[in-house]
Design a protein around this motif. Structure first.
Motif, mmCIF file in Angstrom:
data_model
loop_
_atom_site.group_PDB
_atom_site.id
_atom_site.type_symbol
_atom_site.label_atom_id
_atom_site.label_comp_id
_atom_site.label_asym_id
_atom_site.label_seq_id
_atom_site.Cartn_x
_atom_site.Cartn_y
_atom_site.Cartn_z
ATOM 1 N N LYS A 161 -24.916 0.014 -25.787
ATOM 2 C CA LYS A 161 -25.514 0.606 -24.595
ATOM 3 C C LYS A 161 -26.776 -0.146 -24.198
ATOM 4 N N ASP A 162 -27.593 -0.519 -25.178
ATOM 5 C CA ASP A 162 -28.824 -1.268 -24.891
ATOM 6 C C ASP A 162 -28.509 -2.616 -24.237
ATOM 7 N N ASN B 285 -27.216 -1.953 -20.685
ATOM 8 C CA ASN B 285 -28.322 -1.575 -19.796
ATOM 9 C C ASN B 285 -29.202 -2.770 -19.450
ATOM 10 N N MET B 286 -29.422 -3.652 -20.415
ATOM 11 C CA MET B 286 -30.211 -4.852 -20.165
ATOM 12 C C MET B 286 -29.516 -5.736 -19.124
ATOM 13 N N HIS C 295 -27.228 -4.785 -16.936
ATOM 14 C CA HIS C 295 -27.162 -4.068 -15.667
ATOM 15 C C HIS C 295 -28.507 -4.122 -14.926
ATOM 16 N N SER C 296 -29.600 -3.911 -15.657
ATOM 17 C CA SER C 296 -30.925 -3.908 -15.030
ATOM 18 C C SER C 296 -31.304 -5.278 -14.485
ATOM 19 N N ARG C 297 -30.735 -6.337 -15.059
ATOM 20 C CA ARG C 297 -31.024 -7.700 -14.597
ATOM 21 C C ARG C 297 -30.023 -8.178 -13.547
ATOM 22 N N GLY C 298 -29.091 -7.307 -13.178
ATOM 23 C CA GLY C 298 -28.084 -7.682 -12.181
ATOM 24 C C GLY C 298 -27.007 -8.597 -12.734
ATOM 25 N N GLU D 133 -22.708 -5.953 -12.765
ATOM 26 C CA GLU D 133 -22.734 -5.029 -11.642
ATOM 27 C C GLU D 133 -21.654 -3.964 -11.793
#
Length: 86
Positions: free
Chosen positions: A52-53, A56-57, A59-62, A65
């Motif tokens: 998950k980490d 999320n990393m 996803h948050s950096r694009g 997507e």
């Protein structure tokens, strides 16, 4: 000499975590000894957290997507699964 991009490194990490959780899930399912099974389930939970980490990393950096789900499809899916548990 060209290094790896963040996306390549994180994608590799995410793939590794997906494979790892798959293996620990299989191990936990096939445990006969309760204490070993409990340990496998604990490790599986930790591996899911790592996965998950990493996700999320990315996803948050694009770098991974995820398109927004249509409200209609969300409702249909909820109804489908709710019906299967009745």
């Amino acid at each position: 000499m060209q290094g790896y991009t963040d996306k390549e490194i994180l994608s590799d990490g995410l793939s590794t975590q997906k494979a790892t959780t798959e293996k620990f899930n299989t191990f936990a399912n096939e445990c006969v000894h309760d204490q070993v099974r409990t340990t496998m389930l604990h490790i599986l939970e930790q591996e899911h957290s790592i996965q998950k980490d990493v996700f999320n990393m990315m996803h948050s950096r694009g770098l991974y997507e995820t398109p927004a789900a249509e409200a209609k499809k969300v409702t249909e899916t909820k109804q489908k699964f709710a019906a299967s548990f009745k």
